[in-house]
Design a protein around this motif. Structure first.
Motif, mmCIF file in Angstrom:
data_model
loop_
_atom_site.group_PDB
_atom_site.id
_atom_site.type_symbol
_atom_site.label_atom_id
_atom_site.label_comp_id
_atom_site.label_asym_id
_atom_site.label_seq_id
_atom_site.Cartn_x
_atom_site.Cartn_y
_atom_site.Cartn_z
ATOM 1 N N ASP A 142 23.702 -28.558 32.284
ATOM 2 C CA ASP A 142 24.044 -28.092 33.674
ATOM 3 C C ASP A 142 23.721 -26.863 33.885
ATOM 4 O O ASP A 142 24.091 -25.812 33.241
ATOM 5 C CB ASP A 142 25.468 -28.326 33.914
ATOM 6 N N GLY A 144 23.418 -24.017 36.077
ATOM 7 C CA GLY A 144 23.997 -23.632 37.720
ATOM 8 C C GLY A 144 23.320 -22.384 38.248
ATOM 9 O O GLY A 144 22.031 -21.997 38.493
ATOM 10 N N ASP A 271 23.854 -30.165 41.286
ATOM 11 C CA ASP A 271 25.149 -30.139 40.930
ATOM 12 C C ASP A 271 25.919 -30.839 42.213
ATOM 13 O O ASP A 271 27.173 -31.417 41.734
ATOM 14 C CB ASP A 271 25.708 -28.685 40.627
ATOM 15 N N SER A 519 29.722 -31.586 38.150
ATOM 16 C CA SER A 519 28.462 -31.466 38.068
ATOM 17 C C SER A 519 27.819 -31.978 36.795
ATOM 18 O O SER A 519 26.985 -32.768 36.749
ATOM 19 C CB SER A 519 27.934 -30.345 38.352
HETATM 20 MG MG MG Z 1 27.862 -25.318 38.597
#
Ligand code: MG
Ligand code: ADP
Length: 539
Positions: A142, A144, A271, A519
């Motif tokens: 993930d 971000g 996400d 996510s």
């Molecule tokens: Mg995130």
């Protein structure tokens, strides 16, 4: 009505701060957090839950304040600036309805046009959302805006849900955000390899079977399949030129090969899409996912018939998840101020992501800082001199703003402490601290209420904003992100505003639910539903 005189000094200041701004945002600690937990799939439901600013208009407003406050005392001038801010940030329900309508119009435009539109309405190739039956061990990455996480998710189908979730989180080293593609992806691959090496022996895949991974990449990507897509542009302070236009799965795969990690990227996921997938695994009434973290974005489930630009075969499900990239939304109805204009001008992506810049965690704290700076400069709010730290872009982070906003001590001790520790402003009076809290309230409320308008726009687009006669179809909107999770006042303002926009009857059919880790887990779920080994999954 608009005074045509332009405040040149405002623009000049904005330009001068640009370089410092980019550096200051990312001076976070490089830290590692490990989380290992077991959780049941039936997670407790959380109760309820342009345009760039017209420079001339802003300058005119600022001049009005100056004129209005000239000659009045320090408090009067500061008070006038706060009232002006409040007025400019105002989000009465009628305005929010206009914003939602504008959002709906832009959604239609983005679904129709292949050419770039304000809302890109990206086709995600996700048309088979999790049914809840998914089983097996999958990995997820993930990436971000602030943190980077690796996850190992053990799925146990309807009965067991998410049997086990292990994750590791590191802050993204600042230099990687603006370095080269290879540096970023090698860092990601190395973190992943380290994480995989901690896999318990009993979970090792049988010989000949590759580990599979869902890759959550929370930047605008034009997908070419479920597991490939080219980066359209960076947002949230990232700027690595040689990735733009490239297939990010290809870049990751090359890095995995360089490090000798045998793993297949089975799904490339935004996400927001991961959040929709995660939430659907538990609740089939989920129709949208919204992220409020470093940035902001939303995805929702659209009828395939309603996507004129989709040229592929009609998916069996009749549905397609659309990644709106709503951070780039903009409208003349958005209440923007001179502070937003300056923040935008100083940013790495001027003119872009205007909605994101007034809503999301990366920016809220800095809007507050800009207001306080103006109060210091024009109303001697913090004394005869302007506290130097107040001039440092992004020094006041949203979690600090949130902490001040939630201060419940009678003398606002926390506010005093933050002003002292972060901005080196000592000996603040209670009156001063109250005004600081008021600024936080105005900026947070605008962000929260506009987020609610965005959600309402989605509900309108898919006809879930009203109760149809004799039907009480439930709609669940899944939310995730550090801002939503931790900024309580932001979250409750968002939730109550959605209810007001919906009205009593429809509000009963719509719920806002927080899906923690949505996510990442969602990416693992989409890796499962796009596995090469479907049908061979173990329990
Ligand atoms: Mg995130
Ligand atoms: P990302 O968006 O980078 O994937 P998160 O969803 O965890 O990561 O969101 C992190 C962001 O959430 C931070 O950059 C910050 O803006 C915001 N945030 C984190 N904690 C808080 C807090 N206590 N109060 C307000 N905002 C917070």
């Amino acid at each position: 009505m608009i005074n045509k005189q332009y405040d040149v000094s405002c623009g000049a200041r904005a330009g001068a701060g640009a370089g410092a701004g980019a550096k200051a945002v990312y001076s976070f600690q490089h830290k590692t957090k490990k989380v290992v937990l077991c959780c049941d799939v039936k997670m407790g439901k959380v109760a309820v839950g342009a345009a760039v600013v017209c420079a001339a208009a802003c300058a005119a407003a600022a001049m009005v304040v100056r004129r209005r406050t000239k000659g009045s005392g320090k408090w009067g001038r500061a008070e006038a600036l706060v009232r002006e801010l409040e007025e400019q940030c105002g989000t009465p329900i009628a305005k929010l309805r206009q914003v939602a309508d504008a959002m709906e119009v832009e959604m239609h435009a983005g679904l129709a046009s292949q050419a770039p539109t304000r809302l890109q309405m990206l086709i995600t190739f996700v048309h088979n959302l999790p049914s809840g039956d998914e089983k097996g061990l999958y990995y997820a990455l993930d990436l971000g805006g602030t943190n980077f996480r690796t996850l190992r998710v053990h799925l146990g189908g309807k009965e067991k849900g998410v049997v086990k979730l292990e994750s590791e989180e590191v802050s993204i080293p600042p230099q990687l955000m603006t370095g080269s593609s290879q540096e970023l992806f090698d860092f990601i691959a190395a973190q992943l390899a380290k994480f995989v090496s901690s896999e318990p022996e009993e979970l090792h895949p049988p010989p000949g079977r590759q580990r599979e991974l869902g890759f959550t990449f929370s930047f605008p990507v034009k997908q070419t399949s479920i597991a490939s897509g080219n980066l359209i542009k960076w947002t949230k302070g990232f700027n690595i030129e040689d990735v733009v236009g490239q297939d990010v799965v290809g870049e990751l795969t090359k890095a995995l090969q360089r490090i000798g990690l045998d793993m297949r990227v089975a799904a490339l996921v935004n996400d927001t899409v991961g959040t929709v997938a995660r939430a659907r695994f538990s609740d089939q009434d989920v129709i949208a996912g919204v992220i409020l973290g470093t940035g902001t974005n939303a995805a929702y489930v659209e009828s395939a018939h309603a996507i004129p630009k989709w040229q592929g075969l009609l998916p069996k499900s009749g549905e397609m998840v659309i990644n709106m990239e709503w951070g780039n939304f903009s409208s003349s109805h958005l209440p923007l101020t001179e502070y937003d204009q300056a923040l935008d001008a100083d940013s790495l992506n001027p003119g872009e992501q205007i909605f994101e810049k007034i809503i999301s965690g990366m920016y809220l704290g800095d809007i507050v800082r800009r207001v306080l700076l103006k109060m210091a400069e024009e109303a001697d709010f913090f004394g005869d001199t302007v506290p130097p730290k107040l001039r440092i872009p992004f020094i006041l982070r949203t979690p600090d703003m949130s902490k001040m906003h939630h201060d419940t001590t009678p003398d606002l001790k926390e506010v005093g402490k933050k002003l002292k520790d972060i901005l080196e402003i000592n000996n603040t009076s209670l009156k001063m601290r109250k005004i600081v809290v008021e600024v936080c309230e105005i900026v947070a409320a605008r962000g929260a209420r506009l987020s609610a308008a965005g959600v309402f726009g989605i509900l309108k687009k898919i006809g879930r904003d009203k109760v149809k006669a004799g039907e009480k179809q439930k709609s669940v909107v899944a939310l995730d992100g550090g801002l939503f999770e931790h900024y309580t006042k932001f979250r409750s303002s968002l939730e109550s505003t959605i209810k007001v926009l919906l009205g009593d009857e429809a509000a009963e059919t719509v719920s806002i639910e927080h899906f923690n880790d949505g996510s990442g887990i969602g990416a693992a779920l989409l890796a499962a539903s796009n596995s090469h080994y479907l049908g061979l999954q173990e329990s």
